[in-house]
Design an enzyme around this catalytic site. Structure first.
Site, PDB file in Angstrom:
ATOM      1  N   TYR A 150       0.838  -1.203   0.000  1.00  0.00           N
ATOM      2  CA  TYR A 150       0.000   0.000   0.000  1.00  0.00           C
ATOM      3  C   TYR A 150       0.872   1.251   0.000  1.00  0.00           C
ATOM      4  O   TYR A 150       0.621   2.212   0.694  1.00  0.00           O
ATOM      5  CB  TYR A 150      -0.944  -0.001   1.206  1.00  0.00           C
ATOM      6  CG  TYR A 150      -2.185   0.857   1.011  1.00  0.00           C
ATOM      7  CD1 TYR A 150      -3.140   0.508   0.056  1.00  0.00           C
ATOM      8  CD2 TYR A 150      -2.392   2.003   1.767  1.00  0.00           C
ATOM      9  CE1 TYR A 150      -4.265   1.280  -0.135  1.00  0.00           C
ATOM     10  CE2 TYR A 150      -3.523   2.793   1.587  1.00  0.00           C
ATOM     11  CZ  TYR A 150      -4.456   2.423   0.630  1.00  0.00           C
ATOM     12  OH  TYR A 150      -5.591   3.195   0.439  1.00  0.00           O
ATOM     13  N   HIS A 190       6.003  -4.183 -12.815  1.00  0.00           N
ATOM     14  CA  HIS A 190       7.353  -4.074 -13.365  1.00  0.00           C
ATOM     15  C   HIS A 190       7.873  -5.489 -13.533  1.00  0.00           C
ATOM     16  O   HIS A 190       7.600  -6.366 -12.702  1.00  0.00           O
ATOM     17  CB  HIS A 190       8.246  -3.266 -12.426  1.00  0.00           C
ATOM     18  CG  HIS A 190       9.664  -3.092 -12.901  1.00  0.00           C
ATOM     19  ND1 HIS A 190       9.985  -2.880 -14.221  1.00  0.00           N
ATOM     20  CD2 HIS A 190      10.850  -3.090 -12.221  1.00  0.00           C
ATOM     21  CE1 HIS A 190      11.295  -2.755 -14.339  1.00  0.00           C
ATOM     22  NE2 HIS A 190      11.841  -2.887 -13.152  1.00  0.00           N
ATOM     23  N   ASP A 197      12.741   0.065 -19.242  1.00  0.00           N
ATOM     24  CA  ASP A 197      12.499   0.812 -18.011  1.00  0.00           C
ATOM     25  C   ASP A 197      13.815   1.085 -17.282  1.00  0.00           C
ATOM     26  O   ASP A 197      14.087   2.219 -16.874  1.00  0.00           O
ATOM     27  CB  ASP A 197      11.550   0.031 -17.099  1.00  0.00           C
ATOM     28  CG  ASP A 197      11.126   0.838 -15.885  1.00  0.00           C
ATOM     29  OD1 ASP A 197      10.285   1.738 -16.036  1.00  0.00           O
ATOM     30  OD2 ASP A 197      11.618   0.550 -14.779  1.00  0.00           O
ATOM     31  N   GLU A 250      18.833  28.308 -13.031  1.00  0.00           N
ATOM     32  CA  GLU A 250      19.089  27.977 -14.431  1.00  0.00           C
ATOM     33  C   GLU A 250      19.150  26.469 -14.686  1.00  0.00           C
ATOM     34  O   GLU A 250      18.670  25.985 -15.708  1.00  0.00           O
ATOM     35  CB  GLU A 250      20.403  28.617 -14.891  1.00  0.00           C
ATOM     36  CG  GLU A 250      20.341  30.118 -15.055  1.00  0.00           C
ATOM     37  CD  GLU A 250      19.321  30.552 -16.106  1.00  0.00           C
ATOM     38  OE1 GLU A 250      19.145  29.830 -17.105  1.00  0.00           O
ATOM     39  OE2 GLU A 250      18.707  31.614 -15.930  1.00  0.00           O
TER      40      GLU A 250
END
Length: 337
Positions: free
Chosen positions: A25, A108, A191, A227
């Protein structure tokens, strides 16, 4: 052309009457469980006894049980705990409870692709991998949208594995945005490559190096931060909306000219060769083997590198500047993570 599936291609009825166990969770786990519940599916969250997430999941209106109990009760088991502990949890608390025609799911492919988990031959094995963090998966669903996802089928025992996985994706909200069919191998390797070369590794190194170059040349650290870090979001948002061409259309011609002139000098053939080396390490399993061994050893290198980068000057100056911009909802490691 790759196959992409949308709402019209998926049927929630495929999973109606079935129990979906979401193991974990955390970032992804809470999003999956809540989206599936709101889509009308029967969801149970599997956690270890004493988990700090137990009360939170119950407060969110979800049924909660131990991982073993959830695995016993489920027709579909989605494992959403971190990659590094999936193998242990699977063999300790899930494997013995899998029955014929159940479906084992992942977000995954690491543990399947690198054979850390070897499922039995009598269950479906699929993957729905959202292309975004859990809080985004949940937020876009609640707003009526969705997060794109990848779909893969490793084992199709029931001959309905793809249909069931697509129903899961629809309940998650992913088919609102598009679900691209792939394989566990392709998802895992791309991935890892993306994380290492651009999304995390390459970007982090570019940020630190550009910041260090400006500061070493005598420019103010605050100016260097704005920047080299702060403005990144503005550029990424433009690319997210319309690709590189829209970003270049939106910036000044001077910035676009600098893009063409200097980009290839910063990201050179040496960079491309390093990327190819990184990809080869992912493809042949070297990266996975080293990461598994690092965890087995207690993560000494990982922890040292994490602390070193945490103490980098760009992190300190950034923390100070973000504290003056509450509208960016600043988050610092150890408090909000």
């Amino acid at each position: 052309m790759a196959e992409i599936y949308y709402d019209k291609d998926a049927d929630l009825e495929t999973l109606k009457g079935k129990t979906v166990a979401v193991m974990g969770y955390g970032s992804q786990g809470h999003a999956h469980a809540l989206n599936l519940k709101d889509s009308g599916l029967d969801v149970i969250v599997g956690l270890y006894e004493g988990s700090s997430s137990w009360a939170k999941a119950e407060t969110d209106g979800l049924k909660v049980a131990t991982v073993e109990e959830a695995a016993k009760a489920a027709d579909v088991v989605m494992i959403l705990v971190p990659d590094t502990i999936q193998r242990d949890i699977y063999y300790r608390s899930i494997a013995q409870h899998l029955e014929s025609n159940q479906m084992l799911m992942f977000a995954h492919g690491f543990n399947i692709h690198y054979s850390q988990i070897v499922p039995p031959q009598n269950v479906d094995v699929t993957m729905i991998a959202p292309k975004g963090p859990g809080h985004l998966v949940r937020r876009t669903y609640a707003e009526g949208g969705g997060t794109p996802a990848l779909l893969a089928v490793e084992q199709d025992i029931s001959e309905q594995a793809k249909e069931k996985a697509l129903a899961y994706a629809k309940a998650l909200g992913a088919t609102r945005a598009g679900v691209l069919e792939t394989t566990f191998k392709e998802e895992t390797e791309t991935d890892l490559f993306g994380e290492q070369t651009i999304l995390c590794g390459g970007l982090s190194s570019l940020i630190k190096t550009s910041y260090e170059t400006l500061v070493a040349a005598g420019y103010q650290p605050e100016v260097a931060y704005f920047e080299c870090v702060h403005e990144l979001k503005l550029i990424i948002d433009l690319i997210y909306q319309g690709g590189l061409s829209y970003m270049r259309y939106s910036v000044s011609d001077t910035a676009e000219w600098g893009d063409y002139q200097t980009g290839p000098k910063v990201v050179t053939n040496d960079t491309r060769n390093a990327m190819e080396t990184a990809l080869a390490s992912i493809q042949d399993g070297t990266f996975a083997k080293n990461w598994i061994l690092e965890n087995q050893a207690g993560r000494p290198s990982f922890n040292a590198l994490r602390q070193k980068d945490f103490e980098h000057p760009v992190e300190e100056i950034g923390k100070n500047l973000r504290s003056m911009m509450p509208f960016v909802e600043p988050k610092e490691r150890g408090r909000d993570y």
